[in-house]
Design an enzyme around this catalytic site. Sequence first.
Site, PDB file in Angstrom:
ATOM      1  CG  ASP A  63      -1.876   1.134   1.296  1.00  0.00           C
ATOM      2  OD1 ASP A  63      -2.693   1.246   0.371  1.00  0.00           O
ATOM      3  OD2 ASP A  63      -1.822   1.915   2.261  1.00  0.00           O
ATOM      4  CD  GLU A  84      -2.244   2.214  -3.545  1.00  0.00           C
ATOM      5  OE1 GLU A  84      -3.368   2.714  -3.716  1.00  0.00           O
ATOM      6  OE2 GLU A  84      -1.649   2.216  -2.449  1.00  0.00           O
TER       7      GLU A  84
END
Length: 558
Positions: free
Chosen positions: A216, A278
């Site tokens: 993330d 990401e």
Amino acid sequence: MPRTRIDDNTAAPWWRTAVVYQVYIRSFADGNGDGIGDIAGLRARMPYLRELGVDAVWINPWYPSPMADGGYDVSDYRGIDPSFGTLAEAEEMIAEAHALGIRVVLDIVPNHTSDQHRWFAEALASAPGSPERERYVFRDGKGPDGSSPPNDWRSRFGGRAWTRITEPDGTPGQWYLHLFAAEQPDLNWNSREVRAEFESILRFWFDRGVDGFRVDVAHGLVKKPGLPDIGLPDDALFDEERRRPDHPHWDVESVHEIYQTWRKIADSYADERVFVAEAHVHEDRLPLYVRQDELHTAFNFPFLKAPWEAKELRAVIDQSICALTPVGAPPTWVLSNHDVPRHVTRYGRDCTRTLEHDVRPGPSDRALGTRRARAAALLTMALPGSAYVYQGEELGLWEVEDLPDESLQDPTWRRSGHTVRGRDGCRVPLPWSGMDAPFGFGPKGSEPWLPQPAEWAGASAQAQSGTPGSMLELYRTALRLRQEQPGFRGESLTWLDTPDGVLGFERSPVLRCLVNFSADPLPLPRNWGVLLASDRIPNGTLPVDTTVWLWGGGASRR
């Protein structure tokens, strides 16, 4: 169109060509009737995923969390939130998935913790400059009384990225950084203790059989020394901010040192352990994250953001593949996820670029969006590399844009003063069966954490299973053919000369993909058979907004 070719590589590890199914666990399946998806629900639906034909599942955060941001505010990286189950259940689920031939990828959230994490409590109880505070980004405020934030950085969820604390003696104190919600204080990745802790967390889950991690905010961990101002007006769009050269907290060069260490940890295991990033960075910067000694893959956000238009999609595909080829990484295609409006809804609008939930772009033509989504699915599955399927896209689910205000839970709703509705519309619990809510998401009579539209009765997995032409059966067939067809093996792509508004490419001399974006039907080439199409093919012509897979040259279908 001129012809280009990307070199072949047939000896691919599983992750180079995998189709990975994203499980937003709160909304996947509820096993105990409390309205929240859980591990028990996921385990019960694992045979569904096997029948769908995916190679792996990516599970959004299931760790203990106060849920200020749907689990992305982690209070314990080595446990399971009680609303989802137990660590023992998680280990059993991993083993069951492996027995079905499905690998398991977890989310890891390294940019920030929850404000309920033990470390942050220790930081608040300690003095400025203490080792406990050094784990986070604390700074004195500006002005004679320190009452102004240390710089002009903004939270991604609205407002300033700084919150002032009260010191243990009751006086106004330092400020801490949170690039997201105030409940998500940013970690200080210059701290050796922080780095060692996450290296230990990776090993904890790898030792339990986890096959990889989605990282993330992979581009946000490191901040520039001195924390300089960004220097943009408060109303500047975040995409505009990201394009700022030499950004002080996105894509800072020294972040790559972290991933080089992580790669060594993954490579130390006998079975392949992998990472997917990401990373919202410029296309020219993305290859740096997936070099041979760093992360394995990275989501292709330009593909997700591209409008439904042949020229722009071809440019994105070309740029993506050609940029990654020199570093030996495969592209990773994605159409939707838990942070953007579902693509059935996006493709049903004139402006298909709209990705932010704080924009009201007008009504969407669901029939048009569904037709384009079917075509986009076959385009995506025909491309070389790996692909991600966001839960419910195989059912053709659309964005739920009329959720009652009182049901909204995304932190952007609160931080924007109830002006930005947030991402809940793409997170509504899945419909599995039946004619009434909760549509098999949980036991009859239970109430899901977000309300489901009544129209989802016709979109449930039960309603579509075995129904010729349904979105679910299209996905099942496409994934089966992708695995079985020799023409999909390797990583080659050769563009074909096609009319304007048409994309065409070969994956092998016997396998072609054509997508018609134009305003007119396209006659199909002779001596090629239809392997699979996103819609009916009348009289040997490819309709508008339709994709077809063709096989020919006297080749067998297997």
